[in-house]
Design a protein around this motif. Sequence first.
Motif, short mmCIF file in Angstrom:
data_model
loop_
_atom_site.label_atom_id
_atom_site.label_comp_id
_atom_site.label_asym_id
_atom_site.label_seq_id
_atom_site.Cartn_x
_atom_site.Cartn_y
_atom_site.Cartn_z
N ARG A 151 0.83 -1.20 0.00
CA ARG A 151 0.00 0.00 0.00
C ARG A 151 0.87 1.25 0.00
N ARG A 152 1.95 1.18 0.77
CA ARG A 152 2.81 2.37 0.86
C ARG A 152 3.55 2.62 -0.45
N VAL A 153 3.90 1.56 -1.14
CA VAL A 153 4.55 1.75 -2.44
C VAL A 153 3.51 2.23 -3.46
N GLY A 154 2.33 1.64 -3.41
CA GLY A 154 1.25 2.04 -4.34
C GLY A 154 1.30 1.21 -5.61
N SER A 155 0.38 0.29 -5.75
CA SER A 155 0.43 -0.61 -6.91
C SER A 155 -0.16 0.06 -8.15
N VAL A 156 0.31 -0.38 -9.30
CA VAL A 156 -0.30 0.01 -10.57
C VAL A 156 -1.58 -0.80 -10.77
N SER A 157 -1.48 -2.08 -10.52
CA SER A 157 -2.63 -2.96 -10.66
C SER A 157 -2.41 -4.18 -9.76
N SER A 158 -3.46 -4.57 -9.03
CA SER A 158 -3.35 -5.70 -8.10
C SER A 158 -4.23 -6.83 -8.62
N HIS A 159 -3.75 -8.04 -8.50
CA HIS A 159 -4.48 -9.18 -9.05
C HIS A 159 -4.61 -10.27 -8.02
N ASP A 160 -5.84 -10.60 -7.72
CA ASP A 160 -6.17 -11.63 -6.73
C ASP A 160 -6.62 -12.85 -7.51
N ILE A 161 -5.68 -13.73 -7.79
CA ILE A 161 -5.96 -14.80 -8.75
C ILE A 161 -5.76 -16.17 -8.13
N SER A 162 -6.39 -17.15 -8.73
CA SER A 162 -6.09 -18.53 -8.32
C SER A 162 -5.91 -19.38 -9.56
N LEU A 163 -5.18 -20.45 -9.36
CA LEU A 163 -4.82 -21.34 -10.47
C LEU A 163 -4.87 -22.78 -10.00
N GLY A 188 -3.64 -22.36 -4.01
CA GLY A 188 -3.53 -21.95 -5.41
C GLY A 188 -3.86 -20.48 -5.62
N ASN A 189 -3.80 -19.70 -4.56
CA ASN A 189 -4.22 -18.29 -4.61
C ASN A 189 -3.02 -17.36 -4.47
#
Lengths: 476, 476
Positions: free
Chosen positions: B344-356, B389-390
Amino acid sequence: MSDVMNLNAVTPAFVDTLRAVLPAATFRDANASYLEEPRGRWQGQAAVVLAPASVDEVSVILKAAHEARVPVVPYGGGTGLVGGQIKPDGVAPILLSMERMTAVRACYPEENVLVVEAGAILEDIHNIAADHDRLFPMSIAAKGSARIGGCLATNAGGVNVLRYGNTRDLVLGLEVVLPDGQIWNGLSRLRKDNTGYDLRNLLVGSEGTLGVITAAALKLAPIPAGQGTAVMVVPSPAAALELLSLARSHMGEGISAFELIHRQGMAFIAEHLPDLRLPFEDFPEWCVLIDVGLARGLDPADALEALFEAAAEQELVSDGVIAQSEQQRRDLWEMREQIPEGNRRVGSVSSHDISLPLSHIAEFIEAGWQALAKVSDVRVNCFGHLGDGNLHFNVFPAEGKDRAEYTHLRDAIKTCVHDLVASYGGSVSAEHGIGRLKVDDLEKYGDPVKLALMRQIKDSLDPHGIMNPGAVLRAG
Amino acid sequence: MSDVMNLNAVTPAFVDTLRAVLPAATFRDANASYLEEPRGRWQGQAAVVLAPASVDEVSVILKAAHEARVPVVPYGGGTGLVGGQIKPDGVAPILLSMERMTAVRACYPEENVLVVEAGAILEDIHNIAADHDRLFPMSIAAKGSARIGGCLATNAGGVNVLRYGNTRDLVLGLEVVLPDGQIWNGLSRLRKDNTGYDLRNLLVGSEGTLGVITAAALKLAPIPAGQGTAVMVVPSPAAALELLSLARSHMGEGISAFELIHRQGMAFIAEHLPDLRLPFEDFPEWCVLIDVGLARGLDPADALEALFEAAAEQELVSDGVIAQSEQQRRDLWEMREQIPEGNRRVGSVSSHDISLPLSHIAEFIEAGWQALAKVSDVRVNCFGHLGDGNLHFNVFPAEGKDRAEYTHLRDAIKTCVHDLVASYGGSVSAEHGIGRLKVDDLEKYGDPVKLALMRQIKDSLDPHGIMNPGAVLRAG
């Protein structure tokens, strides 16, 4: 009310249209075995028996049935105990047997996932898992003939629910044909997936009334490093529950099964299955079978011994047998698993698959026995999955009497038990489902708002009411 | 498409009718905090903020909203990461905050059941369970402010899913107010109950679009006899998965958490949270945090040591730290739990909550990194619940750059990651839900038959579309 007003008969012309698009092997003889159920309560009917070999063939059948508004009853192993697979009245249905869809689609032992078609026999699934050094933990007495599609449709329970959950908890994804023939490809192998409503669990346990499950991605479990079994004699069901609590404080989720057994169950076995080895000569009034699966570094027999000693200090147990070999383990389990067969040979007046909040179980058992004594002279075999709060509270004729002498009391006995269950906030169908046997009970004891919601969902997904009409929800 | 065509505005007259029937305390100031979300993507709106104190008051509000056709957005702790609690456009809604419904309705430690209202804070539930020597295992970084109703509505995951399941798996019963104000009393404490369709799981994870959960009967677990934690350095994600398999063969379900951590996560922490103790001076490229809870008779540190040695022989691990005290255990966990704060402090461009599927994870991580490198110069912090897998596959600006420089690339980055996830049969929302952020993704990647079914169910239960319009399913 019957469904003859809303549904159409399966006409020869309709069957001919199906013959034109389906292979000949799809059409089966309507053997008597399709129309019987295990307890002999009902006689089913079938206008035609179809056994499709693929999801596409299931889709063709449902699409046609939807358009023609003819009823369809999905059929697995025929082992259900509440008549979900048997349509005794109204319009004779298409009986849709999954017997030819038994393939293993894929096995991913490294993911602990097995993808099978709905017709696969439960015991075959156990064996396939074992071949990959894995466990498919859901197990019921009918495992040799029950098909996984039926287990899913009824959310079957069984002996390992305490540790591994119901069938519902052992499925990652489903392939389903909806009532109008559309195919939902939901055969996910993902452990976590929050993309939209949980339709998987809506289909699981819907008893063939919302669609046909054609395949499933099942969860396997690692085989515990060490497994052990004991039977311990307890002074009462209340003590059994305290023993369970103690066992969990020792071994946590290592407790795989915790089964209550009453003297009556052993007596029935001794009488009708005399070759079976029983762990005690004098049958104790109450005992529990405890099965454990433990991590590396623990000897299961030692852990059970330590539990027994701690329990004995608290006077929770008075005697016990701890299996010292795999053969002894199997013998103890065989005794537990043959209780339903013993019951079947005696012939119950009324069987009750109930669950209760754990803290009311002991009180319920006492009260149930007393209440039944006021209704008639009966014997009760109370046994089951104590750890899950699930009892089979089955009522039998008094010694020397025949079940026919109790026919006029059957309803009163059922009502006596179910009213008491409801008064404790329990369920009148813990693991067998509603089927056709318990539609009245669901209406009597169920939450009316929930029932109305179920009806809304049924009407939305199956607007013509073709899927297993009369099961779960009243037809017509 | 907006919902202004179908829904009505919340008029002063409508609010007046509510003031006539609800206590004054129900009406809250529309603080800015209700209208913000953690990642600052959206600004919400609210015509009125209502905080009912009882299920009956919730019912009054929904009944009125249903009749007047005005939108309602249920609001828990406001910690959701996909905008499910934020309605930025269309008709300004009633914001229905559960903040005043925080009561413990009942606790049954002997049944491992806790019945709480939906507004209860997750960490408070942890503490109540601990007071009864029990565990409520679901835990997420936002536990100090997340409310259980929101966790249920989103089927929150977290760090203990491997052993205990998602929130879905930790609930026995629900009390729900339906979109038309009807109250479904489904607060069952039963472990097994096969009486009808599984509406509980339909409501869990429906993100406030099918009704409002007002209370829940939660499953507690016994606290394992011995708990231990280690961080082990692995050569690759593939080796991490082999280590998981080995760990499960040693300890089965005793593995409570198995978390993958990349060097980038530690580097962000070192830079932005310098007071935090990290287990290594030179950050390893990959390590895993393993948490175990074992039965009596096993020392967790010894068991982890034995696992490490067995893994070292197979070259699956090269270094490690095994907590030797409760304080060391907490320190290791603190490192894991502060990774999101570092991000959060760095600040993401895009976050992805994925599973496989588990067997594709290692390949995905490699391919994802390579694919992103072609899109732009970014840093990736890949971490998460490997055992499930997350992954959280979060993308950050290159060293020295600002996230604003990447605004034009955000969609391309998201599409790059999500397309790749879909190609492996994965999910683009493993544990955070769809909310408003991922409605497009659900339409793009979801099964169309499932989507149509979801829409049918939504229309059936909420015919006026008042419940959280625009979340999960497109509004209008």
